[in-house]
Design a protein around this motif. Sequence first.
Motif, short mmCIF file in Angstrom:
data_model
loop_
_atom_site.label_atom_id
_atom_site.label_comp_id
_atom_site.label_asym_id
_atom_site.label_seq_id
_atom_site.Cartn_x
_atom_site.Cartn_y
_atom_site.Cartn_z
N LEU A 61 -0.59 1.81 6.68
CA LEU A 61 -0.52 2.95 7.60
C LEU A 61 0.23 4.14 7.04
O LEU A 61 -0.04 5.27 7.40
CB LEU A 61 0.22 2.50 8.88
N THR A 62 1.20 3.90 6.18
CA THR A 62 2.12 4.97 5.83
C THR A 62 2.52 4.92 4.37
O THR A 62 2.45 3.87 3.74
CB THR A 62 3.40 4.87 6.70
N LYS A 63 2.91 6.08 3.84
CA LYS A 63 3.39 6.08 2.47
C LYS A 63 4.89 5.86 2.42
O LYS A 63 5.50 5.84 1.35
CB LYS A 63 2.99 7.38 1.75
N ASN A 64 5.51 5.74 3.60
CA ASN A 64 6.95 5.54 3.65
C ASN A 64 7.26 4.05 3.83
O ASN A 64 6.95 3.45 4.86
CB ASN A 64 7.51 6.36 4.81
N GLN A 65 7.90 3.46 2.83
CA GLN A 65 8.13 2.02 2.86
C GLN A 65 9.07 1.60 3.99
O GLN A 65 8.92 0.52 4.56
CB GLN A 65 8.71 1.55 1.53
N VAL A 66 10.03 2.47 4.32
CA VAL A 66 10.98 2.11 5.37
C VAL A 66 10.25 2.01 6.71
O VAL A 66 10.46 1.07 7.49
CB VAL A 66 12.12 3.16 5.46
N ILE A 67 9.36 2.99 6.95
CA ILE A 67 8.60 2.96 8.19
C ILE A 67 7.71 1.71 8.23
O ILE A 67 7.64 1.01 9.25
CB ILE A 67 7.74 4.23 8.33
N ALA A 68 7.07 1.42 7.11
CA ALA A 68 6.22 0.23 7.04
C ALA A 68 7.03 -1.02 7.35
O ALA A 68 6.59 -1.90 8.09
CB ALA A 68 5.59 0.12 5.65
N PHE A 69 8.24 -1.08 6.82
CA PHE A 69 9.12 -2.24 7.02
C PHE A 69 9.46 -2.40 8.50
O PHE A 69 9.31 -3.48 9.08
CB PHE A 69 10.40 -2.03 6.19
N ILE A 70 9.88 -1.30 9.12
CA ILE A 70 10.30 -1.37 10.52
C ILE A 70 9.12 -1.71 11.44
O ILE A 70 9.22 -2.57 12.31
CB ILE A 70 10.98 -0.05 10.95
N LEU A 71 7.99 -1.04 11.21
CA LEU A 71 6.81 -1.33 12.02
C LEU A 71 6.42 -2.81 11.91
O LEU A 71 6.11 -3.47 12.92
CB LEU A 71 5.63 -0.47 11.56
N ALA A 72 6.48 -3.32 10.68
CA ALA A 72 6.09 -4.71 10.47
C ALA A 72 7.03 -5.64 11.22
O ALA A 72 6.60 -6.63 11.83
CB ALA A 72 6.09 -5.04 8.98
N ILE A 73 8.33 -5.34 11.21
CA ILE A 73 9.27 -6.19 11.93
C ILE A 73 8.99 -6.16 13.43
O ILE A 73 8.96 -7.19 14.10
CB ILE A 73 10.73 -5.73 11.66
N TRP A 89 0.82 -1.22 0.00
CA TRP A 89 0.00 0.00 0.00
C TRP A 89 0.84 1.26 0.00
O TRP A 89 0.45 2.28 -0.54
CB TRP A 89 -0.96 0.00 1.19
N SER A 90 2.02 1.20 0.64
CA SER A 90 2.85 2.40 0.72
C SER A 90 3.16 2.95 -0.66
O SER A 90 3.10 4.16 -0.90
CB SER A 90 4.16 2.09 1.44
N GLU A 91 3.48 2.04 -1.56
CA GLU A 91 3.85 2.47 -2.90
C GLU A 91 2.65 3.11 -3.61
O GLU A 91 2.80 4.12 -4.30
CB GLU A 91 4.36 1.27 -3.70
N GLU A 92 1.48 2.54 -3.42
CA GLU A 92 0.27 3.10 -4.04
C GLU A 92 0.03 4.52 -3.53
O GLU A 92 -0.35 5.40 -4.27
CB GLU A 92 -0.95 2.24 -3.67
N ARG A 93 0.24 4.68 -2.22
CA ARG A 93 0.06 6.00 -1.63
C ARG A 93 1.08 6.97 -2.17
O ARG A 93 0.77 8.09 -2.53
CB ARG A 93 0.27 5.93 -0.12
N LYS A 94 2.33 6.50 -2.21
CA LYS A 94 3.44 7.37 -2.59
C LYS A 94 3.25 7.93 -4.00
O LYS A 94 3.42 9.11 -4.22
CB LYS A 94 4.76 6.58 -2.50
N ASN A 95 2.95 7.05 -4.94
CA ASN A 95 2.87 7.58 -6.31
C ASN A 95 1.44 7.92 -6.73
O ASN A 95 1.21 8.25 -7.88
CB ASN A 95 3.57 6.64 -7.31
#
Lengths: 307, 242
Positions: free
Chosen positions: B154-166, B71-77
Motif C-alpha cells: 500500500l505504501t512506500k513508507n515502511q513505518v506506516i506499513a508496519f503499523i497498518l499490518a499490526i 514492497w515499501s522498499e521497492e517503491r521507496k528506492n
Amino acid sequence: MICVKNLSKYFGDFAAVKELTFDIKPGEVVGFLGPNGAGKSTTMKMLTGFLTPSGGEIRIADMAMDQSAQMIQQKIGYLPEGAPAYGEMTPLQFLNFIAQVRGLKSGEKKRRINEVVEQVELHEVLDKPIDNLSKGFKRRVGLAQAILHDPEILILDEPTDGLDPNQKHQVRTLIQNLAKDKIVIISTHILEEVSAVCNRVMIIAEGKLLFDNTPETLLSKSRYYKAVTLHLSYSTDISGLAELPGVRDMEVEQKSGRVTLFPEADTDILHLVTEHIQQRKLPVDTLFVENGRLDQVFRDITHGSKE
Amino acid sequence: MINVLFKRELASFFATPVAYVFITIFLILSGVFAFFIGGLYERGQADLLPFFNFHPWLYLFLVPAIAMRTWSEERKNGSIELLMTLPITTFQAMMGKFLAAWAVLGLSLLLTFPLWITVNYLGNPDNGVIVAAYIGSWLMAGAFLAIGICMSALTKNQVIAFILAIVVSFLFVVSGSGIVLDAFKGWAPSFVIDTIASFSFLTHYESLAKGVIALNDVMYFLLLMALWLYGGLLIIEQKKAD
C-alpha cells in the motif's frame, strides 16, 4: 517496430502525456528532449510496460502492450530514471540475477556478463555492495543491466545524468557502437548529447510532441544557424558588414565586443564576409561560423507551446 | 522464475542484518515467553504448549517487521520499476517475496529445536503433537505475513506499513479473544458470535497448537494467505508508480 498511437496518460486530472503518436524504426537513435515534468519519463514508463496508458495504443514488434507485455519486455532493455538497483547486492550478484530472470543459460550468462562488465568498465567494483558505489558506478551498473541480454530495443532514462565528462563520453560511445539495427531511445536534458548520439529528436513539453525530426533540422531552426561571428583587435568602422547581401542582421555583444552576422534563410555568407574583411583590411582576430544554438531553439519551442 | 526471485529475496534477507536480527529476537522472545510467562518448567508437563501459545502474540509484532520492507522498499528506492519491467508477472514477484519471507519464518521456528530436545530430555512428550503444532504455527505465520505484505504494497513508507499490518493483524487475533466475544455475548445471537470467533487466528490456531490438524483450520490459514496476497497483487498492479 515501435508504433504509438494517441498515447495519453492522466494522473487524476493532470494530463502527463497527451495524444502522442509516433513510429520508431530499427536503426533509429531517438532523443527525447523536454523540460522537467514534460512527460518524457512517463512515456518511457508506458513503453516499457510499467505504467498502463489511460488511452491510446502501444504496439512493439507487432505485439500489443496490453496483451503481451512479457513478450515485449523480453525485447527491451530499460534503465529507469536514477538507475535503481538492489543496494545490498554486489554488481556481480545483481547482473547474475538479471541474467537469470532474462533466461540466459549458464555459458551464455557468463560470456554476456563478462562482455558488459568490459563495456561499462565495472571490474574494480564487482564485489562491492551497490549501495556503497559512487553515482557514476551506480549508473553504469544500471546500464550494464539494461544491455545484458543484448536487447533489440534499448530505453535509457537520463543515462548520463551524474556522470563526469569522461564517463559521459564513454556512455555515448557505447550507444553509438550498439548494433545498427537496434532501436535506442534516450531522454536527456543535455542538448549536446542529442546531436552527439541521436539521429532523431523528439521534443516533448506538457505531454505533447512539439518537434520530431533530425538534430540537423533542429539546429537549422536556430537564428544562429550558419551565422558568422567575428572579433576585432581594435574598434573600427564595420557598418559595411551589415550591408552585405544575404546578411539579415548584425549584433554586437557589448561585453566581449563580438560581432555576429545573421544570414537570410538558407544563405551562406561566410565567403562574402571574408572578402569584405580582406578588401577593407579589417583587424579581425577571430572568425567562425556558428552551428546553431540548441538551447535557444529549445527555449523557443518549449516556451512557444505555452503561449 | 519464482525460484530465481525467491533466491534473490532470501539472499537479500541475509545480506542485510534483517534475518539475523529477526531470528535472534524471535528465539529470545519465544524463550522468554515460554519459560517466564508460560511456565514451561513449573507446569511439570512434557509438552510445548506454553511455547506455542504465545506465538500469535509474538507474530503480531515480529511478522509485520519482516513484511514491511517487501514492497515499501521497492517503491521507496524505485527498484519496483526495474522489477516490473523485467519479463516477469506481478504474481511471480509476489510469490518470490512471500515464499522468501515465509522461509525465514520457518527457519526461525526450526531454530527453536533446542526446546524440543529439552522436553524430550526431561520427559516423554508426544512428538507428533509437537510436529503438528510447528506446522500450525508456521501456517499462522504465513497468514500474518500475507497481511503484512499486503499492507507493505500500500505504501512506500515502511513505518506506516508496519503499523497498518499490526492493526489489521490485531483485529484478526482479538476477534476470538474473550474480551471481544464477551462484548457480544448477551445481546448478539450465537451465530454472530461464532462468525466473529471463526475469523480469529486464535480459534483456528488453538487446536493446531494442541496437535490437531483439522482440514478447516489449515484451509482457513491457506485461504487467508491467498486472499491477502491477492489483495496485495491488485494493489501493486493498480498503483505501481505511486
